[in-house]
Design a protein around this motif. Structure first.
Motif, PDB file in Angstrom:
ATOM      1  N   ASN A 107       0.851  -1.180   0.000  1.00  0.00           N
ATOM      2  CA  ASN A 107       0.000   0.000   0.000  1.00  0.00           C
ATOM      3  C   ASN A 107       0.893   1.238   0.000  1.00  0.00           C
ATOM      4  O   ASN A 107       1.403   1.660   1.032  1.00  0.00           O
ATOM      5  CB  ASN A 107      -0.918   0.011   1.220  1.00  0.00           C
ATOM      6  N   ALA A 108       1.072   1.809  -1.184  1.00  0.00           N
ATOM      7  CA  ALA A 108       1.924   2.986  -1.333  1.00  0.00           C
ATOM      8  C   ALA A 108       1.117   4.277  -1.305  1.00  0.00           C
ATOM      9  O   ALA A 108       1.647   5.342  -1.624  1.00  0.00           O
ATOM     10  CB  ALA A 108       2.716   2.891  -2.633  1.00  0.00           C
ATOM     11  N   SER A 109      -0.170   4.190  -0.928  1.00  0.00           N
ATOM     12  CA  SER A 109      -1.014   5.383  -0.845  1.00  0.00           C
ATOM     13  C   SER A 109      -0.956   5.969   0.567  1.00  0.00           C
ATOM     14  O   SER A 109      -0.250   5.462   1.437  1.00  0.00           O
ATOM     15  CB  SER A 109      -2.462   5.040  -1.224  1.00  0.00           C
ATOM     16  N   LYS A 110      -1.729   7.005   0.798  1.00  0.00           N
ATOM     17  CA  LYS A 110      -1.760   7.648   2.114  1.00  0.00           C
ATOM     18  C   LYS A 110      -2.941   7.184   2.964  1.00  0.00           C
ATOM     19  O   LYS A 110      -3.106   7.645   4.101  1.00  0.00           O
ATOM     20  CB  LYS A 110      -1.801   9.173   1.941  1.00  0.00           C
ATOM     21  N   SER A 111      -3.756   6.288   2.411  1.00  0.00           N
ATOM     22  CA  SER A 111      -4.943   5.802   3.127  1.00  0.00           C
ATOM     23  C   SER A 111      -4.874   4.290   3.301  1.00  0.00           C
ATOM     24  O   SER A 111      -4.187   3.600   2.545  1.00  0.00           O
ATOM     25  CB  SER A 111      -6.218   6.161   2.350  1.00  0.00           C
ATOM     26  N   ALA A 112      -5.589   3.802   4.302  1.00  0.00           N
ATOM     27  CA  ALA A 112      -5.632   2.360   4.528  1.00  0.00           C
ATOM     28  C   ALA A 112      -6.451   1.675   3.437  1.00  0.00           C
ATOM     29  O   ALA A 112      -7.419   2.233   2.928  1.00  0.00           O
ATOM     30  CB  ALA A 112      -6.235   2.054   5.887  1.00  0.00           C
ATOM     31  N   ARG A 113      -6.047   0.474   3.089  1.00  0.00           N
ATOM     32  CA  ARG A 113      -6.851  -0.359   2.205  1.00  0.00           C
ATOM     33  C   ARG A 113      -7.766  -1.201   3.081  1.00  0.00           C
ATOM     34  O   ARG A 113      -7.325  -1.912   3.977  1.00  0.00           O
ATOM     35  CB  ARG A 113      -5.936  -1.248   1.374  1.00  0.00           C
ATOM     36  N   MET A 114      -9.082  -1.084   2.849  1.00  0.00           N
ATOM     37  CA  MET A 114     -10.056  -1.835   3.632  1.00  0.00           C
ATOM     38  C   MET A 114     -10.979  -2.599   2.682  1.00  0.00           C
ATOM     39  O   MET A 114     -11.714  -1.994   1.900  1.00  0.00           O
ATOM     40  CB  MET A 114     -10.858  -0.911   4.544  1.00  0.00           C
ATOM     41  N   MET A 115     -10.912  -3.914   2.774  1.00  0.00           N
ATOM     42  CA  MET A 115     -11.746  -4.785   1.951  1.00  0.00           C
ATOM     43  C   MET A 115     -12.363  -5.857   2.831  1.00  0.00           C
ATOM     44  O   MET A 115     -11.835  -6.191   3.901  1.00  0.00           O
ATOM     45  CB  MET A 115     -10.932  -5.455   0.836  1.00  0.00           C
ATOM     46  N   LEU A 116     -13.465  -6.390   2.369  1.00  0.00           N
ATOM     47  CA  LEU A 116     -14.088  -7.539   3.006  1.00  0.00           C
ATOM     48  C   LEU A 116     -14.099  -8.664   1.983  1.00  0.00           C
ATOM     49  O   LEU A 116     -14.412  -8.445   0.809  1.00  0.00           O
ATOM     50  CB  LEU A 116     -15.505  -7.182   3.442  1.00  0.00           C
ATOM     51  N   THR A 117     -13.747  -9.869   2.411  1.00  0.00           N
ATOM     52  CA  THR A 117     -13.746 -10.993   1.496  1.00  0.00           C
ATOM     53  C   THR A 117     -14.540 -12.157   2.095  1.00  0.00           C
ATOM     54  O   THR A 117     -14.545 -12.356   3.314  1.00  0.00           O
ATOM     55  CB  THR A 117     -12.311 -11.432   1.149  1.00  0.00           C
TER      56      THR A 117
END
Length: 249
Positions: free
Chosen positions: A234-244
């Protein structure tokens, strides 16, 4: 919304589909809020700032798993997946699949690493199967906007068609890719241009391409579980949030 014959054909060929905006914000937002509350409880995030020094010794691709294990299940997670999406899963499979008891949350905080297509971490969540037997379908719901290079799961579209048999010995998609004169470079740390696999390639006559599961909150990716996939930085400034959620035969 209904599945089209084109959807069915694309899923058979690529093993992955994206449905834009399928899950409404009134479903994704409570789940996102529940995650943020859990992260605060774990003291991983306070006042909008991340505290992830405890993961400094953890390989960057393993951080997501470490965080997921610490999150307590919340009722809001079970409310995300609409009935229409479950119906799509059964329709794409051609038979009824059984869901796992609860969905899993995938969280990747911003990381201080340069983004690249990984050479490690490519895997299946099931045993290496036959090309002709669908073991299950996995869905990924974006709970927040995820930009390109923002930590989304990567999948090799078309790789489900590489599982086959060579004489009496089974050949996995992983092996087929490693034996290919071009795609074998995907697994080399010394390869300087693994990003080229984000464009279509051909392996044993099968078109394959790395797909980054990025997009807007509410977007859904539906994946044949024979597809090779991997975590990403994750090279962005925000968290990655996913549901699987996995639906198994």
């Amino acid at each position: 919304m209904k599945l089209s014959s084109e959807d069915q054909t694309l899923f058979a060929e690529k093993g992955i589909l994206c449905f834009k905006g399928l899950v409404p914000r009134n479903k994704t937002s409570p789940a996102k809020e529940a995650i943020l509350n859990e992260l605060t409880r774990l003291r991983l995030r306070e006042n909008g700032k991340w505290h992830t020094k405890q993961f400094d010794h953890v390989a960057p691709f393993n951080v997501t798993g470490q965080i997921s294990q610490r999150l307590r299940h919340q009722a809001a997670f079970d409310e995300v997946i609409p009935d229409d999406l479950v119906h799509f899963v059964h329709e794409l499979a051609g038979f009824k699949l059984g869901p796992q008891p609860h969905p899993q949350i995938l969280v990747t905080p911003p990381q201080k690493f340069e983004w690249d297509v990984p050479y490690l971490g490519w895997h299946l969540d099931v045993k290496s199967p036959s090309r002709d037997v669908l073991p299950g379908i996995q869905i990924f719901v974006l709970l927040d906007d995820i930009p390109p290079r923002g930590g989304a799961t990567l999948a090799i579209a078309g790789s489900h068609r590489l599982h086959s048999a060579k004489g009496s010995s089974p050949v996995s998609a992983h092996q087929a890719l490693r034996e290919d004169p071009v795609c074998s470079a995907l697994f080399l740390s010394t390869e300087s241009n693994r990003a080229r696999f984000l464009t279509p390639q051909s392996v044993n006559g099968v078109p394959v391409q790395i797909i980054e599961m990025c997009g807007k909150a509410g977007d859904v990716y539906v994946m044949d579980m024979r597809i090779l996939h991997a975590p990403s930085i994750n090279a962005s400034k925000s968290a990655r949030m996913m549901l699987t959620q996995r639906y198994l035969k």
